[in-house]
Structures are given as structure tokens and as C-alpha cells.
Design an enzyme around this catalytic site. Structure first.
Site, mmCIF file in Angstrom:
data_model
loop_
_atom_site.group_PDB
_atom_site.id
_atom_site.type_symbol
_atom_site.label_atom_id
_atom_site.label_comp_id
_atom_site.label_asym_id
_atom_site.label_seq_id
_atom_site.Cartn_x
_atom_site.Cartn_y
_atom_site.Cartn_z
ATOM 1 C CG ASP A 201 -1.916 -1.139 1.200
ATOM 2 O OD1 ASP A 201 -2.786 -1.117 0.323
ATOM 3 O OD2 ASP A 201 -1.818 -2.043 2.049
ATOM 4 N NE ARG B 108 21.593 25.995 -23.113
ATOM 5 C CZ ARG B 108 20.376 26.453 -23.377
ATOM 6 N NH1 ARG B 108 19.318 25.720 -23.072
ATOM 7 N NH2 ARG B 108 20.205 27.631 -23.929
ATOM 8 C CB SER C 14 15.720 23.451 -22.314
ATOM 9 O OG SER C 14 14.615 24.146 -22.840
ATOM 10 C CD GLU D 1 10.949 17.139 -13.204
ATOM 11 O OE1 GLU D 1 10.913 18.171 -13.882
ATOM 12 O OE2 GLU D 1 9.960 16.669 -12.599
ATOM 13 C CG PHE E 128 13.029 20.931 -12.062
ATOM 14 C CD1 PHE E 128 12.279 21.657 -11.151
ATOM 15 C CD2 PHE E 128 12.971 21.296 -13.397
ATOM 16 C CE1 PHE E 128 11.493 22.720 -11.551
ATOM 17 C CE2 PHE E 128 12.186 22.354 -13.817
ATOM 18 C CZ PHE E 128 11.437 23.062 -12.889
ATOM 19 C CG ASP F 195 12.902 31.186 -16.461
ATOM 20 O OD1 ASP F 195 11.997 31.842 -17.003
ATOM 21 O OD2 ASP F 195 13.454 30.212 -16.991
ATOM 22 C CG HIS G 1 12.390 27.925 -13.025
ATOM 23 N ND1 HIS G 1 11.220 28.129 -12.323
ATOM 24 C CD2 HIS G 1 12.101 27.003 -13.974
ATOM 25 C CE1 HIS G 1 10.265 27.371 -12.846
ATOM 26 N NE2 HIS G 1 10.772 26.690 -13.842
ATOM 27 N NE ARG H 287 19.229 30.915 -19.897
ATOM 28 C CZ ARG H 287 18.253 31.798 -19.711
ATOM 29 N NH1 ARG H 287 16.995 31.450 -19.938
ATOM 30 N NH2 ARG H 287 18.517 33.014 -19.271
#
Length: 626
Positions: free
Chosen positions: A109, A311, A338, A367, A392, A424, A428, A475
Site C-alpha cells: 500500500d 550545455r 533546453s 523527474e 529540479f 525566470d 528556477h 545555459r
């Protein structure tokens, strides 16, 4: 696998009775039982092979580490997908079922209440993983009491909505009905299966059956004696294995298993003769070895003042490596455009319900399940990567931790690594995440400073056998440093290295940084050099790798006598004292970020060459006073 890991003694008992043998970290048989009876007698005690929850690598025969509920079932989805992928790559004419295993996960459960199970089940249904079967021990009991306190889901309908086949066994002791349920699973070719099994916790215990007490505490001597009486078991026997039981297991599952294993290896020998290249790949994958020439044709990054976002450079390196390592597979949590983690070369393809050969996985906005999925894939020995925004990583933390506990080389890629995300805003913009990842024992965190450090970071990552890695990327574009003027990026392998130094190699001040802030230190260094101030820039992409180096090397990079130090990172300063020293300065974040363009944020929070230069001058002044 046993997702409801608190029932671990069931698994240990079966490993003991079936005679499973122990193996080393390198999968070499040790010539002894994985779970001897003495280990069961020392259940949950120090150094026992029977810890409170099943632990992969600690007890041979345990397929994954479970404990946090829901992790095991989520791992099973990755295992099942990896099984499909491996079969699609290696099964060939005449050997169509060489790789053909099913994945079973027992859960309770609690597993089905945890959100990760919903994410994982949704993904499994979408991918139509017909080799996956969950067995739900539906006993209606958790630690607080009956599940009616907090759980009224119609589980069967929920899984039907996910696209699963669902069958029910109304009595856990009805072996005929259980057998029929498993047969149904084996004949279901277009979806995963959930078997709901109604059971009674502590069945046969006269006062503890169907109670939360049976879940959270020992039955007690008297209750155990009465339960043995209910079963017709000798009441005075402990750790009792009746005559004939070992032989029964040996002649049943043991004999059958050996025959099947011998037959499979005989087929593998024939396969090797017909498909030698694929057989070599399969062997290397299973032993976590890299192909010959795995790092050929890697990109070259010349000096460039404008540069690339890390990146972007990582995407180029990742694709080059993946061409040479066929079992490097992965994807992103709905963020591949991204994070730049899509494999784009011809033939890479997408792993989908009707195409199990694709190497790009689409995890959706899941995620937590993605992390567990990657762990499950790694346990099947493919080399998986998964990507999302760095903020994240908080959603992936339990799976990051379990990857480190299991010592499996999963590649976690995080982009948008700092307040450099800009507009952002603080929701973020990661601040505390770097410190929190560095706090996980066994996890290698790498934050490269330019494209060439990215290249070297991938060289480090691909050679890892027992450590997961977190690759933290920008980024925004970063200058590609001129390596004819500054040190080679090969120093990344040691975690930190001297990038630029005083002419005589005897600096008066150290500028230490990671990632995007290294270029700030280089500019400040050049200004200090122009003033005849002896400075050293240390690029430190990985604390963990640096801390693993001999003391002599660490002292050569960070001379103990040089106390004038400035550490720079667009993240929390937590932990930097170990390198800055008690008198040094750390330029970092002490608050959350803000919503604004990058340059405005850098100016507001002090991430400029001028701020680094002034901090270095201040440190030198203080050092003179000392």
C-alpha cells in the site's frame, strides 16, 4: 524485486533456501552462500548480509536497494525498458529470444501511495512494457493503522486508466488462482500487468493479524509461539529448516535454474560464433567495460572569447561518445531541447512502445520517476543518462542518493545551473543545490568551466564504474579558454588544477572557482598580473575528485602557506570554508536569486571580475597584517 523492502526477511529466506551464491563487486563467485543461516540470525545487526531493507551489492541476489517506498517499483520500469532495449539490439535471426526476461516487483500500500509509483506506472503504461509485472500485496495496513485512514483509491481502476492489464487474486493462499494470474501476465503482449493480491498481514497470529502492530514491531515470543501452533510448526524451534527442504529447493528451482543457465550460455557460445561483434558488446556492457576507441573523434574546442554554453559543448561531446558506446542511452524530463541532451546522429531514434531500439527516451514531466528509471536501467548494465534543469534536482534527490548507495554509474545531467537563468527568477535559480549534491557520499559532482573542461568531464564520467555522476552545466555562453596560454583541461580528472599561475609558481593570493565563475577569476587574475601581484587561478570542477587526490597534490594546488584566498561560485557559500580557510573569502549567494537579466544579477550579487579583483586585494591586505 521487493519494493516493500520492510518485508526483506522474505527475500533473505528465499535467497538462503535457493542456495544463491555470493559474488564480488566484479561479479566473481566467492564460493559461499549469499545469505547463510547465520546472517539471518543476525538480521539487522552490524555487518550482517541481512540489513533492515534489501541492499544491492551488499547481498548478492538483491536486484535493487529498496527502503524508500515506491523506489523499487519505479526501478522495475527502467529495468523492463532496458530489457526491451537490450533485446532489440542483441536479438538476431536464430537468437530471437536470447534476451527475453520478465521483471517482477512486489509492492504494498505504501508504494502505491507514494507519488513516484504514479509517475512510473504512467510511463510504463505509455511504453506498453509487457515484460513488467507488479504484485500488489493488498493487506490494507500501514504504520498508523488501516489504510482507510488516508487511502481510498480504486487501485484497479487507476491502473486500467494507466493502460495496464489488471487481475485480482482474492486470497493470497489460493495458489491455483495465483498461478492463473501469472499465466495471464505471461500471455499479455501489449501492456504491463498489475496483480492485486488480497492478503492478511501476520496471517495466523491470533492477536496481531490485520493490525498495524504487526507492521511496525516484533510479534513477541508468546505471539510467535501461538502463530507456530496455528501453522502446526514445532513451537520450540527457532530458525528451523525441516529435513528435506534444502533438497526440495535444490532439486526444484536449483536444478531447473542450472539447466536453464547452462543452456543459455551454450546458446551464447553459438551466438558469439555467428555475431562476434555483438557478443563482444554484450560482454563489455555487462562488465561495465568501454569499447576500444570509445573516445575517438571527440570534438576539439579552440579558444573563443564568445564561447559556448556548457550545455551546448556537452551535447557535442555526448553525441560523439554515444556513437562509440552503443549502450549509452537516455533522455530528459520533457526538456531535451533546453538541456541539449538529444542524441541526434543517424540511427539514434526514439524509444517508444513500437520501437524498442531507439536510444532517446522521453520521460515526460516526471523527474522523480526518471531518476529511478535510470537506476533500474543501470542495474541491467546499460549506461543511462537523464537530464533536467538543475533546480529540479530536488525532485530527483531520493534517486540520486540511492544511485550513490548502490554504487551504480548513472549519469545525471543538470543544466541552467545558477542564477544565470535570469528572468525566470528564484523559483528556477538553483542556490543550495550544489552544496546539497556535494553532501551525498559517493556522488561525483562536476561543474566544468568551459567546453574543454566539459570534454574532460565526460572522459571522467565514462570511466566511472561504481559512482554516479552529476554534470552541472550552464545555459549561458562561457569563453573557451586559450589552452596554449592556460593549463590543459586534463586537470579536470583530478578535480582541481592550477589553471593560471604566478610567473615563479609562488602565488600570494589564490582565486578558486567552478563553472562560469572561473572566467571571472581569469579576468581578475590578468588585472592583478598587470599590477605585478602574484596570483593563481584554480579551477575546481569537482570537490569529490580533488578530495580523493593525495595530500601532496592537494597542497601543490592550494599551498597551505597561502592564506589569502577568494572562492567564487554562483551558489550557496556553504562548504567553501574548507578551501577558503578560516580567513579567506567566499563570493557566493546568501539569499535566493531574483528575476532580472543575467548581467544585472551578476552585478547585484557581486559576480564580476572587478568584485573578484577587489576581494583579492582585500585578502592580500589582511594577509600582510597577519
Amino acid at each position: 524485486m521487493l519494493s516493500n523492502g520492510h518485508a526483506s526477511l522474505l527475500l533473505y529466506s528465499l535467497l538462503h533456501l535457493t542456495g544463491v551464491k555470493a559474488v564480488s563487486k566484479d561479479y566473481e563467485p566467492l564460493g559461499e552462500l549469499s545469505v547463510p543461516l547465520e546472517a539471518i540470525k543476525s538480521f539487522r545487526q552490524l555487518a550482517s548480509r541481512c540489513p533492515g531493507h534489501p541492499e544491492y551489492r551488499w547481498t548478492s541476489g538483491v536486484e535493487t536497494t529498496t527502503g524508500p517506498l515506491g523506489q523499487g517499483v519505479a526501478n522495475s520500469v527502467g529495468m523492463a525498458a532496458a530489457g526491451k532495449w537490450v533485446a532489440a539490439r542483441f536479438n538476431k535471426p536464430g537468437f530471437e529470444d536470447l534476451i527475453n526476461f520478465n521483471v517482477y516487483a512486489q509492492c504494498g500500500d505504501g508504494c502505491l501511495m507514494e507519488g513516484i509509483s504514479s509517475e512510473a506506472a504512467s510511463l510504463a503504461g505509455h511504453l506498453k512494457l509487457s515484460n513488467l509485472c507488479w504484485i500488489y500485496d493488498n493487506n490494507h495496513i500501514t504504520i498508523e493503522g488501516n489504510t482507510a485512514l488516508a487511502f481510498s483509491d480504486d487501485v484497479a481502476c487507476r491502473f486500467l486508466a494507466y493502460g495496464w492489464n489488471v487481475t485480482r487474486v482474492g486470497d493470497a493462499n489460493d495458489l491455483d488462482l495465483l498461478a492463473r494470474a501469472y499465466e495471464t501476465f505471461l500471455h499479455t503482449r501489449d501492456r504491463p500487468t498489475l496483480i492485486v493480491v488480497d492478503s492478511h498481514i501476520a496471517w495466523g497470529a491470533p492477536s496481531k493479524q490485520d493490525t498495524s502492530a504487526a507492521h511496525g514491531e516484533p510479534l513477541g515470543e508468546e505471539e510467535i509461539r501461538l502463530t507456530k501452533r496455528f501453522y502446526g510448526w514445532p513451537e520450540d524451534k527457532k530458525f528451523y529448516v525441516p529435513d528435506g527442504v534444502y533438497d526440495h529447493f535444490r532439486q526444484g528451482i536449483g536444478k531447473r535454474g542450472k539447466e536453464l543457465r547452462d543452456a543459455w550460455f551454450a546458446r551464447l557460445k553459438d551466438y558469439k560464433a555467428k555475431y562476434p561483434q555483438l557478443a563482444d558488446e554484450l560482454y563489455r556492457m555487462q562488465h561495465r567495460q568501454l569499447p576500444e576507441g570509445w573516445d575517438r573523434d571527440l570534438p576539439v574546442f579552440p579558444a573563443d572569447a564568445k564561447g559556448l554554453a556548457t550545455r551546448e559543448s556537452s551535447s557535442k561531446v555526448e553525441n560523439a561518445v554515444a556513437r562509440n558506446v552503443p549502450w549509452l542511452v537516455g533522455g530528459a524530463a520533457d526538456l531535451a531541447p533546453s538541456t541539449k541532451t538529444r542524441l541526434t546522429f543517424e540511427g539514434a531514434g526514439d524509444f517508444e512502445a513500437d520501437n524498442h531500439a531507439g536510444r532517446n527516451f522521453h520521460f515526460g514531466v516526471r523527474e522523480h520517476a526518471m531518476g529511478a528509471f535510470l537506476n533500474g536501467m543501470s542495474l541491467i548494465k546499460v549506461r543511462p543518462f537523464g537530464a533536467t534543469f538543475f533546480i529540479f534536482s530536488d525532485y530527483e534527490r531520493p534517486t540520486l542518493r540511492l544511485a550513490a548507495i548502490m554504487e551504480i554509474p548513472v549519469i545525471f545531467i543538470f543544466t541552467h545551473d545558477s542564477i544565470g537563468v535570469g528572468e525566470d527568477g528564484p523559483t528556477h535559480q538553483p542556490v543550495e543545490q550544489l552544496a546539497s549534491l556535494r553532501a551525498i557520499p559517493g556522488l561525483i559532482t562536476l561543474r566544468p568551466a568551459d567546453a574543454n573542461e566539459v570534454l574532460e568531464a565526460w572522459r571522467v564520467i565514462m570511466k566511472l564504474h561504481h559512482e554516479p555522476a552529476a554534470l552541472v552545466l550552464t545555459r549561458q555562453a562561457l569563453p573557451t579558454l586559450d589552452r596554449t596560454k592556460y593549463a590543459s583541461a586534463a586537470g579536470v580528472a583530478k578535480g582541481a588544477y592550477v589553471l593560471a599561475d604566478a610567473a615563479d609558481g609562488q602565488p600570494d593570493v589564490l582565486l578558486i572557482a567552478t563553472g562560469s565563475e572561473v572566467s571571472l577569476c581569469v579576468k581578475a587574475y590578468e588585472q592583478l598580473q598587470a599590477e605585478k601581484i602574484k596570483a593563481r587561478v584554480v579551477s575546481m570542477p569537482s570537490w569529490e575528485l580533488f578530495d580523493h587526490q593525495p595530500q601532496a597534490y592537494r597542497d601543490s594546488v592550494l599551498p597551505p602557506a597561502v592564506t589569502a584566498r577568494v572562492c567564487v561560485e554562483q551558489a550557496s557559500t556553504f562548504g567553501w570554508t574548507r578551501y577558503a580557510g578560516s580567513s579567506g573569502q567566499a563570493i557566493g549567494m546568501h539569499t535566493f536569486g531574483a528575476s532580472a537579466p543575467l548581467k544585472e544579477l551578476q552585478k547585484k550579487f557581486g559576480f564580476t571580475p572587478e568584485a573578484v579583483y577587489l576581494a583579492a586585494k582585500e585578502q592580500l591586505a589582511k594577509a600582510k597584517k597577519r
